[in-house]
Scaffold this active site. Structure first.
Site, PDB file in Angstrom:
ATOM      1  N   GLU A  28       5.190  -2.567  10.827  1.00  0.00           N
ATOM      2  CA  GLU A  28       5.885  -3.701  10.223  1.00  0.00           C
ATOM      3  C   GLU A  28       6.523  -4.621  11.272  1.00  0.00           C
ATOM      4  OE1 GLU A  28       8.530  -2.043   7.259  1.00  0.00           O
ATOM      5  OE2 GLU A  28       6.868  -1.807   5.847  1.00  0.00           O
ATOM      6  N   GLY A  91      -7.466   5.820   3.306  1.00  0.00           N
ATOM      7  CA  GLY A  91      -8.762   5.745   2.633  1.00  0.00           C
ATOM      8  C   GLY A  91      -9.188   7.041   1.979  1.00  0.00           C
ATOM      9  N   GLY A  95      -2.130   8.122  -0.059  1.00  0.00           N
ATOM     10  CA  GLY A  95      -1.064   7.231  -0.524  1.00  0.00           C
ATOM     11  C   GLY A  95      -1.010   7.170  -2.042  1.00  0.00           C
ATOM     12  N   TYR A 129      -1.151  -2.532  -4.913  1.00  0.00           N
ATOM     13  CA  TYR A 129      -0.088  -2.550  -5.909  1.00  0.00           C
ATOM     14  C   TYR A 129      -0.465  -3.420  -7.110  1.00  0.00           C
ATOM     15  CZ  TYR A 129       2.657  -0.316  -2.234  1.00  0.00           C
ATOM     16  OH  TYR A 129       3.103   0.537  -1.264  1.00  0.00           O
TER      17      TYR A 129
END
Length: 146
Positions: A28, A91, A95, A129
């Protein structure tokens, strides 16, 4: 296919989680902003919960860290502070499995909302998302699941 399990984090995982937090901060573009320590996490662990993705050899390859909040408009909610998977293991639905666990916990605990933030330039995350039905705004990109 990578063999992994999702389990609640323990204090013994804090060092690995902090390492992942630092990797996330680097991604980030803000590594200098991480001031947390393992000792601080140990002292403040009553304020958060975490789940980890662990390979069969014991390596922690991802985590989701969250806590409960109260939003005046809807009531009890869950805030997902960080969700991160090591780049080499992306992948493989790791997550997604971590997020599924957080959503499950929110439902089990009668949360009215699950909220998190994503940087607007993190296109893969934003697309993911959107795909799962999160509502995104255009400022900080708050993601809500009602």
């Amino acid at each position: 296919m990578i063999q992994f399990s999702i389990r609640p984090a323990t204090e013994a995982d804090f060092e690995a989680i902090l390492d992942l937090i630092k990797k996330l901060a680097l991604f980030e573009k803000a590594p200098e902003k991480v001031s947390n320590t393992v000792e601080q996490m140990k002292g403040e662990q009553k304020y958060f919960q975490a789940w980890v993705a662990e390979k069969s050899d014991g390596e922690i390859i991802g985590f989701a860290l969250f806590y409960y909040v109260y939003y005046t408009w809807v009531g009890k909610s869950l805030y997902l502070d960080d969700l991160y998977v090591k780049e080499a293991y992306r992948g493989h639905k790791i997550g997604s499995k971590l997020l599924d666990k957080v959503i499950e916990i929110g439902k089990q605990n009668a949360c009215k909302r699950i909220r998190w933030q994503v940087l607007n330039w993190n296109t893969p995350a934003v697309d993911f998302y959107k795909k799962i039905g999160a509502n995104l705004d255009n400022e900080w990109i708050n993601c809500d699941l009602e």
